[in-house]
Scaffold this motif. Structure first.
Motif, PDB file in Angstrom:
ATOM      1  N   GLN A   1       0.860  -1.184   0.000  1.00  0.00           N
ATOM      2  CA  GLN A   1       0.000   0.000   0.000  1.00  0.00           C
ATOM      3  C   GLN A   1       0.891   1.227   0.000  1.00  0.00           C
ATOM      4  N   VAL A   2       0.668   2.098  -0.971  1.00  0.00           N
ATOM      5  CA  VAL A   2       1.446   3.339  -1.109  1.00  0.00           C
ATOM      6  C   VAL A   2       0.547   4.484  -0.665  1.00  0.00           C
ATOM      7  N   THR A   3       0.993   5.265   0.303  1.00  0.00           N
ATOM      8  CA  THR A   3       0.225   6.416   0.813  1.00  0.00           C
ATOM      9  C   THR A   3       1.056   7.676   0.662  1.00  0.00           C
ATOM     10  N   LEU A   4       0.360   8.833   0.729  1.00  0.00           N
ATOM     11  CA  LEU A   4       1.016  10.143   0.627  1.00  0.00           C
ATOM     12  C   LEU A   4       1.564  10.509   1.988  1.00  0.00           C
ATOM     13  N   ARG A   5       2.784  10.928   2.001  1.00  0.00           N
ATOM     14  CA  ARG A   5       3.442  11.288   3.254  1.00  0.00           C
ATOM     15  C   ARG A   5       2.719  12.481   3.884  1.00  0.00           C
ATOM     16  N   ALA A   6       2.665  12.451   5.218  1.00  0.00           N
ATOM     17  CA  ALA A   6       1.990  13.530   5.944  1.00  0.00           C
ATOM     18  C   ALA A   6       2.727  14.847   5.733  1.00  0.00           C
ATOM     19  N   GLY A   7       1.965  15.890   5.500  1.00  0.00           N
ATOM     20  CA  GLY A   7       2.550  17.226   5.292  1.00  0.00           C
ATOM     21  C   GLY A   7       3.004  17.478   3.877  1.00  0.00           C
ATOM     22  N   ALA A   8       2.902  16.482   3.026  1.00  0.00           N
ATOM     23  CA  ALA A   8       3.334  16.682   1.639  1.00  0.00           C
ATOM     24  C   ALA A   8       2.256  17.449   0.867  1.00  0.00           C
ATOM     25  N   GLU A   9       2.675  18.294  -0.028  1.00  0.00           N
ATOM     26  CA  GLU A   9       1.772  19.084  -0.872  1.00  0.00           C
ATOM     27  C   GLU A   9       2.093  18.794  -2.326  1.00  0.00           C
ATOM     28  N   LEU A  10       1.062  18.502  -3.082  1.00  0.00           N
ATOM     29  CA  LEU A  10       1.216  18.229  -4.506  1.00  0.00           C
ATOM     30  C   LEU A  10       0.825  19.473  -5.307  1.00  0.00           C
ATOM     31  N   ASP A  11       1.622  19.777  -6.341  1.00  0.00           N
ATOM     32  CA  ASP A  11       1.348  20.926  -7.219  1.00  0.00           C
ATOM     33  C   ASP A  11       1.501  20.446  -8.650  1.00  0.00           C
ATOM     34  N   ALA A  12       0.377  20.255  -9.332  1.00  0.00           N
ATOM     35  CA  ALA A  12       0.411  19.735 -10.699  1.00  0.00           C
ATOM     36  C   ALA A  12       1.073  20.698 -11.661  1.00  0.00           C
ATOM     37  N   HIS A  13       1.098  21.982 -11.334  1.00  0.00           N
ATOM     38  CA  HIS A  13       1.727  22.953 -12.236  1.00  0.00           C
ATOM     39  C   HIS A  13       3.252  22.884 -12.141  1.00  0.00           C
ATOM     40  N   ARG A  14       3.774  22.343 -11.053  1.00  0.00           N
ATOM     41  CA  ARG A  14       5.231  22.215 -10.906  1.00  0.00           C
ATOM     42  C   ARG A  14       5.700  20.796 -11.266  1.00  0.00           C
ATOM     43  N   VAL A  15       5.079  19.760 -10.691  1.00  0.00           N
ATOM     44  CA  VAL A  15       5.426  18.358 -10.987  1.00  0.00           C
ATOM     45  C   VAL A  15       4.123  17.620 -11.212  1.00  0.00           C
ATOM     46  N   ASN A  16       3.943  17.108 -12.417  1.00  0.00           N
ATOM     47  CA  ASN A  16       2.691  16.416 -12.719  1.00  0.00           C
ATOM     48  C   ASN A  16       2.851  14.887 -12.802  1.00  0.00           C
ATOM     49  N   GLN A  17       4.077  14.374 -12.546  1.00  0.00           N
ATOM     50  CA  GLN A  17       4.255  12.903 -12.553  1.00  0.00           C
ATOM     51  C   GLN A  17       5.443  12.530 -11.658  1.00  0.00           C
ATOM     52  N   TYR A  18       5.254  11.495 -10.854  1.00  0.00           N
ATOM     53  CA  TYR A  18       6.301  10.925  -9.993  1.00  0.00           C
ATOM     54  C   TYR A  18       6.546   9.468 -10.419  1.00  0.00           C
ATOM     55  N   THR A  19       7.818   9.041 -10.445  1.00  0.00           N
ATOM     56  CA  THR A  19       8.196   7.644 -10.781  1.00  0.00           C
ATOM     57  C   THR A  19       8.770   6.971  -9.519  1.00  0.00           C
ATOM     58  N   LEU A  20       8.061   5.946  -9.017  1.00  0.00           N
ATOM     59  CA  LEU A  20       8.476   5.235  -7.791  1.00  0.00           C
ATOM     60  C   LEU A  20       9.072   3.857  -8.179  1.00  0.00           C
ATOM     61  N   THR A  21      10.193   3.519  -7.617  1.00  0.00           N
ATOM     62  CA  THR A  21      10.831   2.199  -7.855  1.00  0.00           C
ATOM     63  C   THR A  21      10.559   1.289  -6.641  1.00  0.00           C
ATOM     64  N   LEU A  22       9.880   0.149  -6.858  1.00  0.00           N
ATOM     65  CA  LEU A  22       9.491  -0.772  -5.779  1.00  0.00           C
ATOM     66  C   LEU A  22      10.303  -2.081  -5.927  1.00  0.00           C
ATOM     67  N   ARG A  23      10.850  -2.566  -4.836  1.00  0.00           N
ATOM     68  CA  ARG A  23      11.613  -3.838  -4.814  1.00  0.00           C
ATOM     69  C   ARG A  23      10.948  -4.778  -3.808  1.00  0.00           C
ATOM     70  N   ALA A  24      10.735  -5.990  -4.204  1.00  0.00           N
ATOM     71  CA  ALA A  24      10.107  -7.003  -3.326  1.00  0.00           C
ATOM     72  C   ALA A  24      10.874  -8.334  -3.426  1.00  0.00           C
ATOM     73  N   ALA A  25      11.012  -9.019  -2.301  1.00  0.00           N
ATOM     74  CA  ALA A  25      11.765 -10.311  -2.287  1.00  0.00           C
ATOM     75  C   ALA A  25      11.131 -11.256  -1.272  1.00  0.00           C
ATOM     76  N   CYS A  26      10.990 -12.484  -1.614  1.00  0.00           N
ATOM     77  CA  CYS A  26      10.486 -13.516  -0.700  1.00  0.00           C
ATOM     78  C   CYS A  26      11.675 -14.363  -0.231  1.00  0.00           C
ATOM     79  N   PRO A  27      11.560 -14.988   0.906  1.00  0.00           N
ATOM     80  CA  PRO A  27      12.697 -15.796   1.409  1.00  0.00           C
ATOM     81  C   PRO A  27      13.057 -16.898   0.422  1.00  0.00           C
ATOM     82  N   GLY A  28      14.289 -16.974   0.092  1.00  0.00           N
ATOM     83  CA  GLY A  28      14.781 -18.003  -0.797  1.00  0.00           C
ATOM     84  C   GLY A  28      14.543 -17.690  -2.261  1.00  0.00           C
ATOM     85  N   GLU A  29      14.030 -16.491  -2.585  1.00  0.00           N
ATOM     86  CA  GLU A  29      13.767 -16.139  -3.990  1.00  0.00           C
ATOM     87  C   GLU A  29      14.538 -14.876  -4.345  1.00  0.00           C
TER      88      GLU A  29
END
Length: 694
Positions: A1-29
């Motif tokens: 679950q990805v949530t917006l950090r508290a106190g963060a403000e979004l401004d579409a006129h300044r930044v209209n797209q964010y790219t998040l890199t997610l890494r996941a691993a299971c034991p033994g994989e």
């Protein structure tokens, strides 16, 4: 679950797209890495001001005398729809009000005018339709008012009014100090004898007052803070009055004064009495237009002249030399009574000034000026009214030594006799100027003698001389362009001066053209011989004055269809001039218009009747001088009438005679020809152009 950090403000006129890199691993994989793209779109965002959302909240300071329901604070100034504004009161006794638009208002009854500072805190929460919310606090500090309180200068005073005061007349006026002061009558409420203007404080009667005594309790209050008020007691006494006005003698003043009257002169003295016997309370005043008040004044019961009365000024003429006003005589006391005395003052003229001569009364006139020619105008002046009302006269009268006259009204000098330039180079005239209508006494008149010089201007050039001045010419009209007729021999009195020529009369048909001193004939369809009498005017160029000579030309023109002898000699005949003096007296009669109309109609009818009779006689009787073998004697033709008229003209020429030698043969015919239009044969005289039909 990805949530917006508290106190963060979004401004579409300044930044209209964010790219998040997610890494996941299971034991033994092995570890898995993926990217998440978060796009930010523009939309309505609920924002609250930083001071409002801070820990201490926003602070507003207002004065205790602020008007009720005055906006004190705006939670969200930006226009956002679908907001819900609610407040939680930490202090339940606060008088502040919060609207659904986020406005914090002052109490409906205003703040308590306390001398201490009052503090009110209001907790407010704002939520939009998407569930976004913000909250904050507003602290309102009410400072003590610095305005002055409403107070009366005097808490109680008495007023006396006369009996019979009309409704809505001002009885008295109250005044209280303070801001936004309004007035109201608290007592008595019944009967309502007086009313008060809530803004000005004027107390007026509501009906005609009778003798009585009334106490009015008046309140003055601040309209923004009704709690700030003051009261005053007014005792109004309606007193019985004596309505008899003063009586004055004279009741109407009519005066007539000369314009030279001295300031301070008394025009009229009024004798006024008060029926109550109080003479010391009579007051005299003037009422009228500013012109009267500036020229006259009142000294007690005396009407006096204040300034000089100038009859000759434009201001005096504007009022018609009369002043009207009213003397107001007022008896003092508790019930003033007045009497009006109308005044009429008429200012009469005085002939004060002597007429003045014009500057530089010198005129020049031609020595050849005709009778009645205007020499110039003597423009005298007079400062008395009416201005320049002068009469002009010539000292010594009119005679050979003084051939001039002057208009008594305008001062125009005219020539009425011959000007002798050989004896006089100039004439010295004495003109008397006499003023009129400048004084009440017609016999009081002033006059002055003025010197006028009339100089004679010589005329060097004389009229041109033409030789001869009368010519008689014979020409034959030929086809083609213009043909010369004669050349005038004229000479100017000045050597080398150019002459101008013009046809002055006799050229109504435009058959002749004058170019310089040469006269040309313009050929046209001339059917019969014709004689023209031309008048040619000759003058000396553009110089002034213009002196001209008239030349008379008698031109006999024979049509081109008439055979003429081979000779084309032009004969010139100079008629001898004789001096002829004609004295004629003409009597003029101007009949009425109806008489002229009747006479014209009657004459036209008479001429028509005579024409009919003459025509009938000519058609019945054959001509004694005409014999036509081609037509019966009982018939009448137009050619026979022309032949008869031609014979009469020939007989008239034989009796008249002519100085030219060829004129003696006017009754003989030296040629025969055939008319191309009718085909008839006729005899003709090549000299005179006379014809006789065969």
């Amino acid at each position: 679950q990805v949530t917006l950090r508290a106190g963060a403000e979004l401004d579409a006129h300044r930044v209209n797209q964010y790219t998040l890199t997610l890494r996941a691993a299971c034991p033994g994989e092995e570890e898995v890495e993926e990217r998440l793209f978060v796009q930010v779109t523009a939309g309505q965002v609920l924002r609250c001001d930083a001071p409002f959302t801070s820990t201490g909240g926003d602070v507003v300071r207002v004065s205790a005398d602020v008007a009720p329901r005055t906006p004190l604070y705006v939670v969200l100034p930006q226009p956002l729809g679908g907001l819900t504004v609610s407040g939680g009161l930490r202090n339940q006794d606060t008088p502040l009000m919060l609207t659904h638009r986020g406005l914090v208002l002052a109490p409906a009854g205003g703040f308590d005018p306390s001398k201490d500072t009052q503090t009110f805190r209001l907790q407010i929460e704002v939520m939009d339709r998407h569930g976004h919310n913000c909250s904050g606090a507003v602290t309102v500090e009410v400072l003590p008012s610095q305005r002055p309180s409403v107070t009366f200068r005097e808490p109680q005073w008495a007023v006396t009014v006369p009996e019979g005061t009309s409704p809505l007349e001002v009885v008295t006026q109250v005044h209280a100090s303070g801001d936004n002061v309004r007035y109201a009558i608290l007592a008595p409420t019944v009967p309502v004898l007086f009313t008060i203007d809530e803004v000005t404080g004027e107390i007026r009667s509501t009906c005609r007052l009778e003798v009585a005594h009334t106490r009015l309790l008046v309140r003055a209050y601040n309209t923004l803070h009704p709690a700030d008020h003051a009261t005053a007691m007014i005792n109004i006494t309606v007193q019985e009055m004596d309505r008899r006005a003063p009586s004055c003698v004279p009741a109407i003043s009519v005066s007539q004064v000369p314009e030279t009257v001295s300031p301070g002169t008394t025009l009229v003295t009024l004798r006024c009495t008060d029926p109550t016997g109080a003479k010391d309370y009579l007051h005299y005043g003037l009422e009228g237009p500013p012109a009267f008040l500036s020229h006259f004044r009142m000294e007690g019961p005396q009407l006096q002249v204040n300034t000089t009365l100038d009859y000759d000024s434009e201001a005096m003429a504007a009022v018609g030399f009369q002043f009207t006003a009213t003397i107001m005589v007022t008896a003092g006391g508790q019930s003033p009574r007045s009497t009006r005395v109308p005044v009429l003052v008429t200012v009469t003229p005085v002939n004060e000034f002597t007429p003045a001569c014009p500057n530089g009364a010198d005129f020049t006139v031609l020595e050849t000026a005709a009778f009645g020619s205007t020499v110039g105008r003597v423009a005298g002046s007079d400062r008395d009214y009416p201005p320049d009302s002068l009469e002009y006269s010539l000292e010594g009268g009119t005679g050979p030594m003084q051939p001039f006259s002057i208009d008594t009204r305008t001062g125009d000098i005219c020539v009425v006799g011959p000007l002798d330039s050989q004896r006089y180079k100039h004439y010295r005239l004495t003109v008397r100027l006499t003023d009129t209508r400048n004084d009440l006494d017609p016999a009081k008149r002033w006059s002055r003698l003025c010197n006028v010089v009339v100089r004679l201007q010589a005329v060097p050039n004389q009229a041109p001389v033409c030789t001869p001045e009368v010519q008689e010419l014979w020409i034959v009209a030929r086809l083609g362009s213009r043909q010369p007729v004669t050349r005038l021999a004229c000479q100017s009195s000045l050597d080398g001066a150019a002459l101008a020529y013009a046809i002055a009369g006799g050229n109504e048909d435009g058959r002749f053209w004058l170019e310089g001193n040469t006269l040309f004939y313009l050929p046209n369809d001339l059917a019969e011989p014709r004689t023209f009498v031309l008048l040619v005017e000759v003058w000396g160029g553009p110089g002034a004055p213009r002196r001209s000579t008239m030349v008379a030309l008698v031109v006999h023109v024979t049509p081109w269809t008439t055979p003429v002898p081979p000779s084309t000699t032009t004969w010139h005949t100079t008629l001898q001039k004789e001096l002829l003096v004609i004295t004629r007296t003409e009597a003029a009669w101007l009949p009425p218009a109806w008489f002229v109309t009747v006479l014209t109609v009657s004459s036209a009818l008479l001429l028509a009747a005579l024409g009919c009779v003459a025509r009938s006689l000519l058609c019945r009787v054959p001509s004694p001088t005409t014999y036509s073998p081609l037509a019966p004697s009982s018939l009448c033709s137009s050619w026979d009438v022309v032949e008869q008229r031609g014979g009469e003209e020939e007989q008239g020429r034989q009796h008249a005679g002519s100085p030219h030698p060829l004129l003696s043969a006017q009754g003989q015919f030296d040629g025969r020809a055939q008319d191309p239009r009718t085909g008839r044969d006729y005899l003709f005289n090549s000299v005179t152009g006379a014809r006789r039909w065969i």
